[in-house]
Design a protein around this motif. Structure first.
Motif, PDB file in Angstrom:
ATOM      1  N   SER A 118      17.111 -29.471  -3.967  1.00  0.00           N
ATOM      2  CA  SER A 118      16.473 -28.621  -4.976  1.00  0.00           C
ATOM      3  C   SER A 118      15.498 -27.696  -4.283  1.00  0.00           C
ATOM      4  O   SER A 118      14.421 -28.103  -3.850  1.00  0.00           O
ATOM      5  CB  SER A 118      15.762 -29.468  -6.038  1.00  0.00           C
ATOM      6  N   SER A 119      15.872 -26.439  -4.180  1.00  0.00           N
ATOM      7  CA  SER A 119      15.068 -25.411  -3.536  1.00  0.00           C
ATOM      8  C   SER A 119      14.340 -24.604  -4.616  1.00  0.00           C
ATOM      9  O   SER A 119      13.801 -25.182  -5.555  1.00  0.00           O
ATOM     10  CB  SER A 119      15.988 -24.532  -2.676  1.00  0.00           C
ATOM     11  N   VAL A 120      14.325 -23.304  -4.517  1.00  0.00           N
ATOM     12  CA  VAL A 120      13.683 -22.456  -5.528  1.00  0.00           C
ATOM     13  C   VAL A 120      14.398 -21.115  -5.552  1.00  0.00           C
ATOM     14  O   VAL A 120      14.847 -20.608  -4.521  1.00  0.00           O
ATOM     15  CB  VAL A 120      12.177 -22.284  -5.234  1.00  0.00           C
ATOM     16  N   ALA A 121      14.526 -20.544  -6.738  1.00  0.00           N
ATOM     17  CA  ALA A 121      15.188 -19.255  -6.885  1.00  0.00           C
ATOM     18  C   ALA A 121      14.470 -18.190  -6.057  1.00  0.00           C
ATOM     19  O   ALA A 121      13.246 -18.177  -5.967  1.00  0.00           O
ATOM     20  CB  ALA A 121      15.219 -18.845  -8.355  1.00  0.00           C
ATOM     21  N   GLY A 122      15.259 -17.320  -5.470  1.00  0.00           N
ATOM     22  CA  GLY A 122      14.694 -16.244  -4.659  1.00  0.00           C
ATOM     23  C   GLY A 122      14.601 -16.557  -3.191  1.00  0.00           C
ATOM     24  O   GLY A 122      14.416 -15.647  -2.375  1.00  0.00           O
ATOM     25  N   SER A 123      14.708 -17.832  -2.810  1.00  0.00           N
ATOM     26  CA  SER A 123      14.563 -18.183  -1.386  1.00  0.00           C
ATOM     27  C   SER A 123      15.650 -17.536  -0.539  1.00  0.00           C
ATOM     28  O   SER A 123      15.434 -17.244   0.640  1.00  0.00           O
ATOM     29  CB  SER A 123      14.580 -19.703  -1.203  1.00  0.00           C
ATOM     30  N   GLY A 124      16.803 -17.287  -1.134  1.00  0.00           N
ATOM     31  CA  GLY A 124      17.881 -16.664  -0.398  1.00  0.00           C
ATOM     32  C   GLY A 124      17.629 -15.204  -0.050  1.00  0.00           C
ATOM     33  O   GLY A 124      18.386 -14.609   0.718  1.00  0.00           O
ATOM     34  N   ARG A 125      16.554 -14.629  -0.598  1.00  0.00           N
ATOM     35  CA  ARG A 125      16.214 -13.241  -0.284  1.00  0.00           C
ATOM     36  C   ARG A 125      15.323 -13.140   0.953  1.00  0.00           C
ATOM     37  O   ARG A 125      14.838 -12.059   1.303  1.00  0.00           O
ATOM     38  CB  ARG A 125      15.512 -12.595  -1.487  1.00  0.00           C
ATOM     39  N   HIS A 126      15.107 -14.268   1.632  1.00  0.00           N
ATOM     40  CA  HIS A 126      14.324 -14.246   2.858  1.00  0.00           C
ATOM     41  C   HIS A 126      14.972 -13.297   3.863  1.00  0.00           C
ATOM     42  O   HIS A 126      16.174 -13.328   4.089  1.00  0.00           O
ATOM     43  CB  HIS A 126      14.226 -15.645   3.462  1.00  0.00           C
ATOM     44  N   GLY A 127      14.157 -12.445   4.460  1.00  0.00           N
ATOM     45  CA  GLY A 127      14.669 -11.475   5.410  1.00  0.00           C
ATOM     46  C   GLY A 127      14.817 -10.093   4.820  1.00  0.00           C
ATOM     47  O   GLY A 127      14.750  -9.096   5.531  1.00  0.00           O
ATOM     48  N   SER A 128      14.997 -10.031   3.475  1.00  0.00           N
ATOM     49  CA  SER A 128      15.119  -8.727   2.824  1.00  0.00           C
ATOM     50  C   SER A 128      13.809  -8.291   2.173  1.00  0.00           C
ATOM     51  O   SER A 128      13.646  -7.120   1.831  1.00  0.00           O
ATOM     52  CB  SER A 128      16.223  -8.757   1.764  1.00  0.00           C
ATOM     53  N   GLU A 129      12.865  -9.225   1.999  1.00  0.00           N
ATOM     54  CA  GLU A 129      11.550  -8.910   1.447  1.00  0.00           C
ATOM     55  C   GLU A 129      10.568 -10.011   1.834  1.00  0.00           C
ATOM     56  O   GLU A 129      10.968 -11.104   2.249  1.00  0.00           O
ATOM     57  CB  GLU A 129      11.610  -8.772  -0.078  1.00  0.00           C
ATOM     58  N   VAL A 130       9.287  -9.719   1.711  1.00  0.00           N
ATOM     59  CA  VAL A 130       8.262 -10.718   1.988  1.00  0.00           C
ATOM     60  C   VAL A 130       8.170 -11.642   0.776  1.00  0.00           C
ATOM     61  O   VAL A 130       7.990 -11.189  -0.354  1.00  0.00           O
ATOM     62  CB  VAL A 130       6.903 -10.054   2.261  1.00  0.00           C
ATOM     63  N   LEU A 131       8.300 -12.951   1.019  1.00  0.00           N
ATOM     64  CA  LEU A 131       8.337 -13.931  -0.060  1.00  0.00           C
ATOM     65  C   LEU A 131       7.069 -14.769  -0.097  1.00  0.00           C
ATOM     66  O   LEU A 131       6.407 -14.964   0.927  1.00  0.00           O
ATOM     67  CB  LEU A 131       9.535 -14.858   0.122  1.00  0.00           C
ATOM     68  N   PRO A 132       6.726 -15.317  -1.273  1.00  0.00           N
ATOM     69  CA  PRO A 132       5.618 -16.266  -1.353  1.00  0.00           C
ATOM     70  C   PRO A 132       5.862 -17.496  -0.491  1.00  0.00           C
ATOM     71  O   PRO A 132       7.015 -17.848  -0.193  1.00  0.00           O
ATOM     72  CB  PRO A 132       5.576 -16.638  -2.843  1.00  0.00           C
ATOM     73  N   GLN A 133       4.788 -18.189  -0.113  1.00  0.00           N
ATOM     74  CA  GLN A 133       4.879 -19.319   0.798  1.00  0.00           C
ATOM     75  C   GLN A 133       5.796 -20.416   0.278  1.00  0.00           C
ATOM     76  O   GLN A 133       6.550 -21.024   1.050  1.00  0.00           O
ATOM     77  CB  GLN A 133       3.490 -19.899   1.073  1.00  0.00           C
TER      78      GLN A 133
END
Length: 308
Positions: A118-133
Motif C-alpha cells: 500500500s503506497s500512495v497515489a501520485g508516487s509514480g510521478r516521481h522524476g516528473s515533478e517535486v513530490l511531498p516527502q
C-alpha cells in the motif's frame, strides 16, 4: 486463485488499512497471519476473534518479520507515515522507508509468492515533478521492491475518508484543513483498500507487476463539510488553516498541502469503479460508517468540554 490453506501475512494489522485487509481476506477464505507489536492489545484480540492468527513482530526488526512470514504464500505491506496515530514522536520518513524495505527483504528471504504494497497515489510521478516527502518515501519503497524482484502489486490510495472522523479535521465545531475551500480533493474509503488487496491476491496473474492509483470520490472541503453536516444533522462550517500557519509547525507538511492545492492526486476514479463498481463515494461511506464515527467523536469532545 483458490485460497484454501494459503496464508497471507498482514503487516500493520491493527492499523485502519491492516484491519480492512484482514477482514476482506478472511471473508475470501484466506488464512491470515496478523503481525502486531502488541498481541495482547484490544485491536489484536478483535482480529483474533474473527479468525486471524496473531503474531508478534516489529517492522524495525527484520528478523522478527522473517520468522513471522515463514511458510506464508503472500504478504500485505503497509507502513505508517510521519504523524500517523500510534507512532513515536521521533518517528521520521527514514524510519518509514527502512521499515518498508525491511518488509520487502523479509518477503524475499522467505520466498513470498505475492506481496501487495500500500503506497500512495501520485508516487509514480516521481522524476516528473517535486513530490511531498510522504510520496517520496513510498516511491523509495516501491523502487526497493522492484530492485529485489519481489513479485508485487502496488496499490496507491489517495487521502482516506476516515481522516474526517477525528481531531485531525474536526476542531472547535468546524472542519479544518490546509486545502483551499474550492479545491477538489480525491478521497477513498479504507475498506476499499481491503477489497483491492484481496482481489489482487486472488488474481495474481492479473495483478503482479501492476501499480494502480485508487480513488472513490472527489470533493472540495466545502462539499465534504456539507455532506457531513447533512449526515449528522449538525452545522459544520469549513475553515482553511493558512499554509503559513502550517509552515511554522512543519515545512514538509506545508509543502504537502501546497502540492494538494496546486497539483493533487489525479487518480482515475472511473477506472477504480470499473474494477470495483461498489467502491464507496463519500455519501455512501457516511451512511455506512462515517456519520456514526464523526458523531461519536464530536459527542466525546462535548463531554470533555462539559467536564472542564
Amino acid at each position: 486463485m483458490d485460497p484454501t490453506d494459503k496464508t497471507i501475512v498482514v503487516t500493520g494489522a491493527t492499523s485502519l488499512q491492516g484491519r480492512a485487509v484482514t477482514r476482506h481476506l478472511l471473508d475470501g477464505g484466506w488464512r491470515v497471519r496478523a503481525l502486531t507489536r502488541n498481541p495482547d492489545g484490544a485491536p489484536a484480540k478483535a482480529l483474533a476473534s474473527v479468525g486471524a492468527q496473531i503474531v508478534r513482530a516489529q517492522m524495525e526488526d527484520i528478523s522478527s518479520v522473517i520468522d513471522a512470514a515463514e511458510g506464508a504464500h503472500g504478504l500485505f505491506s503497509v507502513q505508517p507515515t510521519v504523524g500517523s496515530p500510534g507512532t513515536a514522536p521521533d518517528f521520521c520518513a527514514e524510519d518509514e522507508v527502512r521499515w518498508g524495505m525491511n518488509i520487502a527483504e523479509a518477503a524475499q528471504a522467505v520466498d513470498i509468492r505475492h506481496l501487495v504494497f500500500s503506497s500512495v497515489a501520485g508516487s509514480g510521478r516521481h522524476g516528473s515533478e517535486v513530490l511531498p516527502q510522504n510520496l517520496v518515501s513510498k516511491w523509495r519503497i516501491e523502487q526497493h521492491l522492484a530492485k529485489l524482484g519481489v513479485p508485487a502489486t502496488i496499490l496507491r490510495p489517495v487521502s482516506f475518508m476516515e481522516n474526517y472522523t477525528g481531531g485531525y479535521a474536526l476542531q472547535s465545531g468546524r472542519l479544518v484543513s490546509g486545502i483551499a475551500p474550492d479545491v477538489p480533493l480525491q478521497i477513498l474509503a479504507v475498506d476499499d483498500v481491503g477489497f483491492f488487496a484481496a482481489l489482487a491476491f486472488s488474481l495474481p496473474q492479473e495483478w503482479i507487476g501492476r501499480a494502480t492509483d485508487l480513488a472513490g470520490d472527489e470533493l472540495t472541503p466545502v462539499q465534504i463539510a456539507a455532506h457531513i453536516e447533512t449526515a449528522i444533522g449538525c452545522p459544520l462550517p469549513y475553515a482553511q488553516i493558512p499554509i503559513e500557519t502550517i509552515r511554522a509547525v512543519d515545512e514538509q507538511f506545508a509543502f504537502a498541502h501546497e502540492w494538494l492545492n496546486e497539483r493533487g492526486y489525479r487518480a482515475d476514479i472511473a477506472g477504480t469503479r470499473r474494477i470495483h463498481p461498489a467502491a464507496m463515494d463519500f455519501r455512501t461511506w457516511l451512511q455506512r460508517t462515517g456519520a456514526a464515527q464523526v458523531t461519536a467523536f464530536l459527542d466525546a469532545q462535548q463531554e470533555v468540554g462539559r467536564r472542564r
